[in-house]
Scaffold this motif. Sequence first.
Motif, PDB file in Angstrom:
ATOM      1  N   SER A   1       0.848  -1.193   0.000  1.00  0.00           N
ATOM      2  CA  SER A   1       0.000   0.000   0.000  1.00  0.00           C
ATOM      3  C   SER A   1       0.878   1.235   0.000  1.00  0.00           C
ATOM      4  O   SER A   1       1.926   1.263   0.644  1.00  0.00           O
ATOM      5  N   ILE A   2       0.429   2.272  -0.687  1.00  0.00           N
ATOM      6  CA  ILE A   2       1.198   3.508  -0.733  1.00  0.00           C
ATOM      7  C   ILE A   2       0.832   4.460   0.392  1.00  0.00           C
ATOM      8  O   ILE A   2       1.544   5.426   0.672  1.00  0.00           O
ATOM      9  N   GLU A   3      -0.273   4.198   1.074  1.00  0.00           N
ATOM     10  CA  GLU A   3      -0.774   5.152   2.064  1.00  0.00           C
ATOM     11  C   GLU A   3       0.223   5.454   3.182  1.00  0.00           C
ATOM     12  O   GLU A   3       0.383   6.617   3.567  1.00  0.00           O
ATOM     13  N   PRO A   4       0.904   4.449   3.755  1.00  0.00           N
ATOM     14  CA  PRO A   4       1.884   4.799   4.789  1.00  0.00           C
ATOM     15  C   PRO A   4       2.965   5.745   4.277  1.00  0.00           C
ATOM     16  O   PRO A   4       3.369   6.672   4.984  1.00  0.00           O
ATOM     17  N   SER A   5       3.427   5.532   3.053  1.00  0.00           N
ATOM     18  CA  SER A   5       4.484   6.385   2.507  1.00  0.00           C
ATOM     19  C   SER A   5       4.019   7.824   2.370  1.00  0.00           C
ATOM     20  O   SER A   5       4.777   8.767   2.629  1.00  0.00           O
ATOM     21  N   VAL A   6       2.778   8.019   1.958  1.00  0.00           N
ATOM     22  CA  VAL A   6       2.238   9.370   1.825  1.00  0.00           C
ATOM     23  C   VAL A   6       2.220  10.073   3.173  1.00  0.00           C
ATOM     24  O   VAL A   6       2.455  11.274   3.274  1.00  0.00           O
ATOM     25  N   GLU A   7       1.969   9.311   4.224  1.00  0.00           N
ATOM     26  CA  GLU A   7       1.923   9.888   5.563  1.00  0.00           C
ATOM     27  C   GLU A   7       3.303  10.051   6.184  1.00  0.00           C
ATOM     28  O   GLU A   7       3.429  10.566   7.287  1.00  0.00           O
ATOM     29  N   GLY A   8       4.342   9.593   5.487  1.00  0.00           N
ATOM     30  CA  GLY A   8       5.683   9.732   6.027  1.00  0.00           C
ATOM     31  C   GLY A   8       6.159   8.523   6.801  1.00  0.00           C
ATOM     32  O   GLY A   8       7.115   8.608   7.565  1.00  0.00           O
ATOM     33  N   TYR A   9       5.506   7.379   6.621  1.00  0.00           N
ATOM     34  CA  TYR A   9       5.861   6.165   7.342  1.00  0.00           C
ATOM     35  C   TYR A   9       6.179   5.046   6.355  1.00  0.00           C
ATOM     36  O   TYR A   9       5.760   5.066   5.203  1.00  0.00           O
ATOM     37  N   GLY A  10       6.904   4.056   6.848  1.00  0.00           N
ATOM     38  CA  GLY A  10       7.209   2.916   5.998  1.00  0.00           C
ATOM     39  C   GLY A  10       6.089   1.903   5.958  1.00  0.00           C
ATOM     40  O   GLY A  10       5.937   1.156   4.998  1.00  0.00           O
ATOM     41  N   GLY A  11       5.290   1.863   7.022  1.00  0.00           N
ATOM     42  CA  GLY A  11       4.191   0.915   7.096  1.00  0.00           C
ATOM     43  C   GLY A  11       3.432   1.136   8.376  1.00  0.00           C
ATOM     44  O   GLY A  11       3.802   1.976   9.206  1.00  0.00           O
ATOM     45  N   TRP A  12       2.332   0.405   8.547  1.00  0.00           N
ATOM     46  CA  TRP A  12       1.631   0.447   9.821  1.00  0.00           C
ATOM     47  C   TRP A  12       0.857  -0.836  10.040  1.00  0.00           C
ATOM     48  O   TRP A  12       0.529  -1.567   9.103  1.00  0.00           O
TER      49      TRP A  12
END
Length: 652
Positions: A269-280
């Motif tokens: 998923s790209i969503e963590p990267s958009v938020e500045g994280y590698g994953g969640w």
Amino acid sequence: MPTGTFGHGFLRRLERAGRLFAVAVVGLGFLLPVPVRAAEGDLAFAAEARWKVDVTDRSVAVDVEVSTGDGGAFGGVTLSIPPDAEDVVVDVDGVPTQDVELDPGPDLLVVDVTVPEARTITVHFRLRDRGFRVPSSVRVNDAYFFVPAWAWGDPGHAVVVVDVPDTYEVFYHGDVEPELRSTLRRTILEVTDLDDPETFVLPVSGRRTEAMTAVHLEPSGASRIVVRGWPGDDEWLELTTATIEGATPLLADLVGLPWPVKLLEVWESIEPSVEGYGGWFLEDEASIEIGEDLDPRVVVHELTHLWFHEGLFTERWITEGLAEVFADHVVATLGHEAATPTRPRLDDPAAFPLDGWPPLGEDTSEDVDAREVWAYDASWWLVDEIVDEAGIEEMAPVFEAAARDLAAYRADDVDPETVAADDDTRRFLDLVEELTGAEIDGVILAEFTGIPDAVLADRAAARRAYAALAAAGDGWSPPWAVRRAMGEWRFDVARQEMARSEALLARRNELAELLAAADLAVPEDLERRYESAGDLGAVAADLDAATRAAPALVAAAESLDVRRGLLALLGGFEDRLEERWEAVLRRYGEGHYDRAEEQARALVAEAEGASSAGLLRLLLAVGIVGAAAVGGTVLRRRGRGDPRVPGYHPPG
């Protein structure tokens, strides 16, 4: 003619159902805009932005229609759009125009339209998915899409519409609830009358599970794991699955807790990267979302969050720090390059006490991004210091105690008590020091967590007194009344209970000296009652009763020792008295002191009576034996004959 100028600030917040746990990364794979909004005059400009996902073209078509709030004419508009925008076309009142200037920049592409008169100006552009791990504003493929839909226009006059295929399961995020509707095999999400369009963003994502490339795993130490990647991204899928297969048994062994879920799903998923994280890790969904970057540390970090979450420890710095430290250890074990934390600066403008680190998505500070980065670095460094002192292989009992709510301060001969305390920083510190033997630097704890120096100094003094009490116990652990107060950080109460405990130990020593005269020991049950006592008054009463009974037991022991020789003459009576003596000792050892005293006194009387009978029997036996000996001699003489008696015939 008036003109309108519109920019956009990306609101870097995202909220999902369930708790999010993430790892900070340096740099983003997406190009995000920065605010450049500058309103002109009192004229209100309205803007409707339509974002349409085109799966066939792997792109998103964007149309921004600008007009005045009252429908009047205006002379142009300046819009800031994503820097990777392509195919920019402008219509004025529905007719294409060439009166457009494009000013590209690293963060934004500025579109400047100047015309004699217009009632609507529409800017069309397209955002393309440029490929895996290539910076771009969107991701669109057969299995997944992501659109960060933002708005233009003045407050109260901005509309955002996101148009996506209805074959995808759609997720939207943020504080604003969009209106949903379906039409012509499309799903429409619409937000109107935005109060702050400059900072608004509606992140919308979609996925088709059946179109994902799935790998099913059952690694040692875990149940089922399904890894789902985007079609064609074999690099991500191979690295992620290999890392999970190698890391899972190592983590399960180090953490020592059961595998917590029946099925774990891992999504690209790209969503963590958009938020500045590698994953969640989405705890409520038992799923992990990992960005497209190829980083085994991120994969392992998120795996650790199956155990390291707020259900284990309430403070975010503890769970995130543990995730980083354990991920580094496992990644190094798997042969990847490990990272080493550095001590963060306490004078950093973004620094704050880690005990005040809000949950992900709840920090409303203006410098939230800088605070997040500092907190991750500080947590990593601080937990690394703690685990290094404790030993990473020694941490499993800490996690077990937190998971099962077991007391940190324990007695040797009593099962660990359960506690209702939150597993916060204070309990984490107690568990680590008590269960691993580590000694944590109180100075760095005060500096980074916010626990006052005075509190930590008071704790250190109380722990020294606690250690002295344990040593004075000579095998007796401090009682629960003391251990409970220590675990609750009520050190004044703990000191009071320690003073009472010391008095009880002094009385125990007196009892031990009294019993030692007959080679008897202090009852083991008294030790158990002392160690498990939440109320030391009950132990004092037990000591009183044990001390009152002790003289009777000593007398009984001495009486039996003196009389055992005589009792042996009674033929089995000695065995019966020994059995009764064992019963006395058993009752005394079990804490039935009054009954033991009563039976000991009865035993003394019985032993004395029995020994008198034994003495009489001895005397009678001696008399009988003596008489028998004399009689035997006479009889023998008579049997042999006497030369002075007639009829005697000498042998031969």
